[in-house]
Design a protein around this motif. Structure first.
Motif, short mmCIF file in Angstrom:
data_model
loop_
_atom_site.label_atom_id
_atom_site.label_comp_id
_atom_site.label_asym_id
_atom_site.label_seq_id
_atom_site.Cartn_x
_atom_site.Cartn_y
_atom_site.Cartn_z
N LEU A 68 0.95 -1.20 0.11
CA LEU A 68 -0.07 0.02 0.12
C LEU A 68 0.90 0.96 -0.10
CD1 LEU A 68 -3.25 0.66 2.06
CD2 LEU A 68 -1.93 2.31 1.36
N PRO A 69 0.97 1.77 -1.34
CA PRO A 69 1.87 3.24 -1.14
C PRO A 69 0.99 4.29 -0.85
CG PRO A 69 1.38 2.41 -3.37
CD PRO A 69 0.85 1.51 -2.51
N TYR A 70 1.20 4.73 0.34
CA TYR A 70 0.24 5.61 0.96
C TYR A 70 0.61 7.35 0.76
CZ TYR A 70 -2.17 8.54 4.43
OH TYR A 70 -2.64 9.66 4.92
N TYR A 71 -0.46 7.86 0.23
CA TYR A 71 -0.58 9.40 0.28
C TYR A 71 -1.82 9.73 0.28
CZ TYR A 71 -0.53 7.87 -4.64
OH TYR A 71 -1.06 7.09 -5.73
N GLY A 72 -2.28 10.86 0.67
CA GLY A 72 -3.63 11.24 0.70
C GLY A 72 -4.25 11.34 1.87
N ASP A 73 -5.67 11.07 1.82
CA ASP A 73 -6.64 11.18 3.04
C ASP A 73 -6.38 10.14 4.15
OD1 ASP A 73 -9.65 12.30 3.83
OD2 ASP A 73 -9.58 10.33 4.06
N VAL A 74 -6.37 10.60 5.27
CA VAL A 74 -5.91 9.47 6.35
C VAL A 74 -7.10 8.40 6.48
CG1 VAL A 74 -5.40 9.47 8.98
CG2 VAL A 74 -4.19 11.05 7.40
N ALA A 75 -8.27 8.96 6.64
CA ALA A 75 -9.36 8.24 6.95
C ALA A 75 -9.68 7.16 5.87
CB ALA A 75 -10.69 9.06 7.16
N MET A 94 -7.48 5.80 4.07
CA MET A 94 -6.18 4.94 4.18
C MET A 94 -6.43 4.00 5.04
SD MET A 94 -3.60 4.11 6.48
CE MET A 94 -2.98 5.89 7.07
N GLN A 95 -7.02 4.41 6.64
CA GLN A 95 -7.32 3.56 7.47
C GLN A 95 -8.52 2.61 7.05
OE1 GLN A 95 -8.26 6.57 10.39
NE2 GLN A 95 -6.08 6.61 11.15
N ALA A 96 -9.59 3.02 6.39
CA ALA A 96 -10.50 2.07 5.85
C ALA A 96 -9.89 1.02 4.97
CB ALA A 96 -11.66 2.93 5.18
N ALA A 97 -8.92 1.38 4.08
CA ALA A 97 -8.50 0.56 3.33
C ALA A 97 -7.66 -0.58 4.03
CB ALA A 97 -7.28 1.15 2.29
N VAL A 98 -6.70 -0.13 5.06
CA VAL A 98 -6.07 -1.03 5.90
C VAL A 98 -6.79 -2.02 6.93
CG1 VAL A 98 -4.47 -1.06 7.94
CG2 VAL A 98 -4.01 0.56 6.15
N ASN A 99 -7.98 -1.46 7.01
CA ASN A 99 -8.95 -2.29 7.85
C ASN A 99 -9.62 -3.35 7.05
OD1 ASN A 99 -8.58 -1.36 10.57
ND2 ASN A 99 -9.96 0.31 10.14
N SER A 100 -9.92 -3.16 5.64
CA SER A 100 -10.32 -3.71 4.81
C SER A 100 -9.27 -5.20 4.45
CB SER A 100 -10.78 -3.08 3.55
OG SER A 100 -9.70 -3.07 2.70
N VAL A 101 -8.14 -5.05 4.71
CA VAL A 101 -7.18 -5.92 4.39
C VAL A 101 -7.12 -6.71 5.47
CG1 VAL A 101 -4.99 -6.55 3.98
CG2 VAL A 101 -5.91 -4.57 2.87
N ARG A 102 -7.29 -6.29 6.78
CA ARG A 102 -7.07 -6.90 8.10
C ARG A 102 -8.57 -7.75 8.18
NH1 ARG A 102 -6.95 -3.24 12.80
NH2 ARG A 102 -5.87 -4.83 13.80
N ALA A 103 -9.51 -7.58 7.36
CA ALA A 103 -10.91 -8.36 7.56
C ALA A 103 -11.02 -9.27 6.77
CB ALA A 103 -12.15 -7.30 7.32
N GLN A 104 -9.90 -9.59 6.17
CA GLN A 104 -9.80 -10.95 5.11
C GLN A 104 -10.27 -12.17 5.71
OE1 GLN A 104 -9.46 -10.56 1.43
NE2 GLN A 104 -9.68 -8.37 2.30
#
Length: 294
Positions: free
Chosen positions: A6-13, A15-25
């Motif tokens: 996940l190359p991150y830049y941009g909106d924090v919220a 990004m956090q939603a993207a990360v949590n979607s991975v953790r919910a696999q």
């Protein structure tokens, strides 16, 4: 195992939603690596609070830009398969299980494109003109799975790039052999896909919906579209591709590259906005791309 980069830049919220979607696999066969190209002060602490050994977090000492950060992510990947997840996109819980199943049935395949739905900045499912055109005019008809490669796939993508780059699962060895071109900003995905095809890589398309691609006005490509740079870059890419397809004897692909109908249509749809906004130079650039010979 899949390396989800996940190359991150941009909106924090987002990004956090993207990360949590991975953790919910639902399938545990993944590792997430976030490479932070921002200076948001609260982000490192948030990752530390996750206390999740499946998640690696790095912050760049200096801003690398989009291509530089993509390249760093590529260097950090270690498993045979990898994904370059967008920092505002969402993996549905079945994503990892879906692509691992495809990879098991098609060992060695270079690219896997699973089913995708499009959401807006609020997470609501949307169906705009761009995605309807992709779906109805350019994307191949797939029921279940379909393997594509060679001139068939090249010509299809040159007519209109119907892929969703952040949702694609790549064979790491294949994508690393090509890498990312530093001079490109908005055509990086198509350039990479075409080179892999020319190297003999195949793609499996699976119609299982397992990814939400976020489309919103704040994206880099959206901002570039109305300053004309996007289409200058696209025109050069298609011209080079046409010459290469001709050298290969791929006549259908060469014709698709020279016509690049989807790219012309996109420029045409933006023309009224440029005219209405009094952006004369931009309007001329869009008209040249939509109606020109090259």
């Amino acid at each position: 195992m899949i390396d989800i980069m996940l190359p991150y830049y941009g909106d924090v919220a987002l990004m956090q939603a993207a990360v949590n979607s991975v953790r919910a696999q639902t399938d545990a066969g993944w590792r997430l690596t976030v490479v932070d190209d921002t200076a948001h002060p609260d982000v490192p602490g948030w990752f530390e609070s996750l206390d999740d050994e499946r998640v690696r977090y790095y912050r760049n000492e200096q801003n690398l830009g989009v291509t530089g950060n993509f390249t760093k992510c590529l260097d950090l990947a270690e498993y045979d398969l990898m994904v370059m997840l967008g920092a505002d996109d969402i993996m549905l819980p079945n994503y990892v299980g879906t692509v691992l199943s495809v990879a098991k049935d098609h060992p060695g395949v270079g690219m896997i494109q699973p089913g995708v739905e499009v959401i807006d900045e609020h997470g609501k499912l949307v169906s705009g003109l761009t995605d309807e055109v992709k779906k109805r005019l350019y994307a191949p008809r797939v029921e279940g799975r379909r393997v594509m490669g060679g001139e068939e796939l090249a010509a299809s993508l040159l007519r209109g790039n119907w892929l969703y780059f952040p949702s694609i699962c790549w064979r790491t060895e294949a994508i690393r052999a090509v890498g990312f071109r530093p001079e490109l900003r908005t055509t990086q995905d198509l350039a990479l896909e075409l080179e892999l095809i020319e190297r003999g890589e195949q793609m499996v398309i699976d119609d299982t919906v397992c990814f939400h691609y976020r489309r919103h006005l704040g994206s880099v490509s959206s901002k570039m579209a109305l300053d004309g740079d996007r289409f200058t870059e696209e025109r050069l890419l298609y011209s080079g591709a046409a010459d290469r397809m001709r050298a290969r004897g791929w006549k259908k692909a060469e014709r698709a590259a020279r016509v690049h109908s989807a790219s012309r249509l996109h420029a045409l749809t933006l023309l009224p906005t440029a005219v209405k906004g009094g952006q004369g130079d931009v309007a001329k650039a869009l008209a040249k791309h939509a109606f020109g010979n090259g």
